[in-house]
Design an enzyme around this catalytic site. Sequence first.
Site, PDB file in Angstrom:
ATOM      1  CG  ASP A   1      -2.030   1.008   1.149  1.00  0.00           C
ATOM      2  OD1 ASP A   1      -2.437   1.359   0.026  1.00  0.00           O
ATOM      3  OD2 ASP A   1      -2.506   1.463   2.208  1.00  0.00           O
TER       4      ASP A   1
ATOM      5  CB  CYS B   1      -3.178  11.436   0.527  1.00  0.00           C
ATOM      6  SG  CYS B   1      -4.954  11.468   0.269  1.00  0.00           S
TER       7      CYS B   1
END
Lengths: 299, 299
Positions: free
Chosen positions: B16, B240
Site C-alpha cells: 500500500d 495520499c
Amino acid sequence: MTLPRAVRLVEVGPRDGLQNEASPISVVDKVRLVDELSACGFSYIEAGSFVSPKWVPQMAGSAEVFAGINRHPGVTYAALTPNLQGAEAALAAGVGEVAVFAAASETFSQRNINCSIGQSLERFAPVMAAARVAGVPVRGYISCVLGCPYEGAIAPAQVAAVAVELHAMGCREISLGDTIGVGTPGATRTLFDTVAAVVPRDQLAGHFHDTYGQALANLYAALLEGISVFDSSVAGLGGCPYARGASGNVASEDVLYLLQGLGIDTGVNLDAVVGVGQWISGRLGRANGSRVALARTCA
Amino acid sequence: MTLPRAVRLVEVGPRDGLQNEASPISVVDKVRLVDELSACGFSYIEAGSFVSPKWVPQMAGSAEVFAGINRHPGVTYAALTPNLQGAEAALAAGVGEVAVFAAASETFSQRNINCSIGQSLERFAPVMAAARVAGVPVRGYISCVLGCPYEGAIAPAQVAAVAVELHAMGCREISLGDTIGVGTPGATRTLFDTVAAVVPRDQLAGHFHDTYGQALANLYAALLEGISVFDSSVAGLGGCPYARGASGNVASEDVLYLLQGLGIDTGVNLDAVVGVGQWISGRLGRANGSRVALARTCA
C-alpha cells in the site's frame, strides 16, 4: 465517556510559536497576525512576551504589538512575563492577562531559566501581586509535564506539586505543557487525573507538542479526562528547540478539525485559520506545519 | 477503559505504501525492504500485489519479490489479489495470505475499480474459492469507511453491510480503512461499535491515514473499542492519492511509539523500524513521513 461540549482554545502562535521561529518578523506583521487571529474567532490570544530582547529577540516590540492591535470585544490578549519588570511593562501595555512559566523538572528549570523550581515560584510572587493590584488575572504554565530532555520521565506527583503552588499563588488557570512532545495518551490521562485531584479540573489546560506525532491522541485523551482548554499554534508555528526541524506546538487547524469532528464547539472558524496559517507560513518562508492545511491546499 | 494487552501490526509499506510512491524501486530493493521489516519483528507484512502492471506499475515484479525474500518463521507474507488471475499468480508465488479490496462507497467503487460494490464482492467469490483450495486465508479491506472523496460522509451501517458480506464469504479478518484520512475519534468509535455488532471484534482491524493529522487519535479511539490489529506503513510510505503532497498511511514508527507508551506489546523493535524507514526514504528520495523518525534524527 462524556466529552466537554465546548472547548476554549488558547492561540499561542504569536508568542510561543514565533519566539521559536528562525526568520525575523516585523511588528507590523505581528500585529496583522494577532488581528487576523482575532477575526477567526479565538477568544484568547497570547500576543507577546515581555522579556529581554537579548534573550528572546523574536519577542522584541511586544509593547508596540499591544499598542497596534485591534482589540476585539470578548478576546483576551495575554503576554508572558517572567519577572516583575516584565509584568510592569506588560501591564503598562494593557495586556488582558499575564502568564508565568515554571518547570516540572528541576534540571530543566536550572538550564532554561537559571534557577530552581522553588526560586522561580518565589520570583512570581511580585508578578502576582502587581497583577492583582492591576486587576489582571494570571495564567501559569508548567513545562516538561510528560518528560524532560535532561531527566527523562517526570512523575505526575511532581507536576501536581508545582500546580498546587501556582494555584495557591492565585493563577486562574494552569497549562500543563508536554514541552518535548514525548507523552502518550495513557500517561496524559494519569497526569490530568493526578493534577485534577489537587487543582480544579476546569482550571487546567493541555499544551501538547507534536514532536513524536502524539499531540492529537494526547489531546483526545485529555478531553476524555474532562479537560476543556487547550493551547495550540496556527500553522504549528514554533518547532521544537530540542529537535530542530521536528514539529513543536500542535497546529490549531488540526485541533480544530478534531474538535469539529467530535461536535465540540470552539467558536473558531477553521477555514479562516487555514488562511491565516498559509499567510504567516509564507511570510516566514517555512512549510505550513498543519496537516489539515496541507491536505486542503494539496487537494 | 481496558486496552488490548497486545497489538498485531500489519506492515503495509511494501504494498500500500510503495504503490503510491512516485519514484520507481527495483525488485532488489523491495526484497531488502521486506527482509529488513521481517528482522524488525513484524509478524505480518503485505509484500506485494498481483495486479496488472499496466494499472499499478510500482507493483510489477511481485512474484520475483516473493521468490527473493527470506521467509522468517512465524511471519505472514501477504499480497493483494483483485481477481482470480491475480489470486492464482499469488498462490503460485507462495503467499501466506491473500487480500481482497472492496469499498464502502458506491461511487468510490465505480471510480476506483470500475464496478459496483456488489459486483466487486461477486468477483471475490472465485478468489475465496481458490484460496480455500490452497489452504490460504483471506483478508478483506474496506475503503472509505469514514468518508469518501466523492460522496462525503459514509454511514457506519453501510460499512457494516459490506463487512458482513466479506465475513460471510470467509474473510479471516476485515480491515476498515479511512482511505482519505478524514475521520475523527468519535466517528471512529461509532464505526467500530457498529461493525463489531455484526462481525467479531477480534476479526476487525483499523487502517488509518494521517492526511488530516487524525490517524493516531483515531487509532487510540479504536484501541478503546477493543480493536487490536492495525495497518501501518514504515516511514509513512504511500502519501495520499487524493491530496498529492499530503500524508497518507500512518507511519509504523509513530504507531509503535504510541503503543509502547501505552505498555502494549507488539513484538516489533522501534529503533530497527526507524533505521529501515530512513533507508527506504533515502532510496525513494523522499522525506521520512514518521514524526518519531524526524524527532530522533533531528535531536
